[in-house]
Design a protein around this motif. Structure first.
Motif, PDB file in Angstrom:
ATOM      1  N   HIS A  67      -1.638  -8.098   2.216  1.00 31.65           N
ATOM      2  CA  HIS A  67      -1.011  -6.780   2.268  1.00 31.65           C
ATOM      3  C   HIS A  67      -2.044  -5.780   2.756  1.00 31.65           C
ATOM      4  N   SER A 113       5.433  -6.027  -2.220  1.00 29.25           N
ATOM      5  CA  SER A 113       4.445  -6.936  -1.673  1.00 29.25           C
ATOM      6  C   SER A 113       4.125  -8.046  -2.668  1.00 29.25           C
ATOM      7  N   ASN A 163       1.659  -8.176   5.627  1.00 31.88           N
ATOM      8  CA  ASN A 163       2.558  -7.055   5.391  1.00 31.88           C
ATOM      9  C   ASN A 163       1.794  -5.758   5.635  1.00 31.88           C
TER      10      ASN A 163
END
Length: 143
Positions: A64, A48, A34
Motif C-alpha cells: 500500500h 487496504s 494499492n
C-alpha cells in the motif's frame, strides 16, 4: 476491474475488489500495489488491510503506497522501485482510475535508483554505467 497492460511486467487497473484479486492470482500476478488512500472512495472502497489479507491468502504480495491525486512524490517512486526490485514477477498497480498507478510507475522507470552497494541500478535490474558500457564495447573489438 479494468486492466491496462503498460509493459510486459506492469499492468494498471481501477479499484480492485477481493473477487478481482482471485482473478489476478489465477493469472499469475506476483504483486499488487494499492496507490489509493483508504477511505478515498467512501464506504464502498475495500480497505487496504482487507485486500492485503485476501492477497496473502492467495499467495500474492501486496503493498500500500497511498498517493493523493496529483501529489506523487519521490518517496512514492522510491517505494515502488524497491518493491519492483524485490518482486520480479508480474505486477498490478491500482488506484481509482489507474492514473496514479501509471504515473508512479513511469517515474520509477525514469528515476535513478541505487542498489545496496550505492551503485546505479534500475527497478528492472542492474543498470550499466556509461563507462562500463564503453569498456564492454571496446572489449568486443579486441576479441
Amino acid at each position: 476491474m479494468n486492466l491496462k497492460q503498460i509493459d510486459q511486467r506492469y499492468t494498471i487497473s481501477d479499484q480492485l475488489t477481493p473477487k478481482d484479486l482471485n482473478a489476478l492470482a489465477a493469472q499469475g500476478t506476483a504483486l499488487v500495489v494499492n496507490f489509493r488512500p483508504d477511505g478515498e472512495g467512501g464506504d464502498a472502497q475495500p480497505t487496504s488491510e482487507s485486500l492485503a489479507s485476501h492477497a496473502a491468502a492467495l499467495g500474492m504480495a501486496y503493498a500500500h503506497i497511498p498517493v493523493l491525486p496529483n501529489q506523487v512524490n519521490a518517496q512514492h517512486v522510491a517505494q515502488l522501485q524497491a518493491l519492483l526490485i524485490a518482486h520480479p514477477g508480474p505486477v498490478v498497480g491500482f488506484c481509482r482510475t489507474g492514473n496514479r498507478a501509471n504515473t508512479v510507475y513511469q517515474q520509477a522507470l525514469q528515476s535513478p535508483v541505487t542498489n545496496t552497494a550505492g551503485k546505479p541500478a534500475c527497478c528492472c535490474g542492474p543498470a550499466e554505467t556509461k563507462e562500463g558500457l564503453l569498456d564492454k564495447v571496446k572489449g568486443w573489438f579486441k576479441e
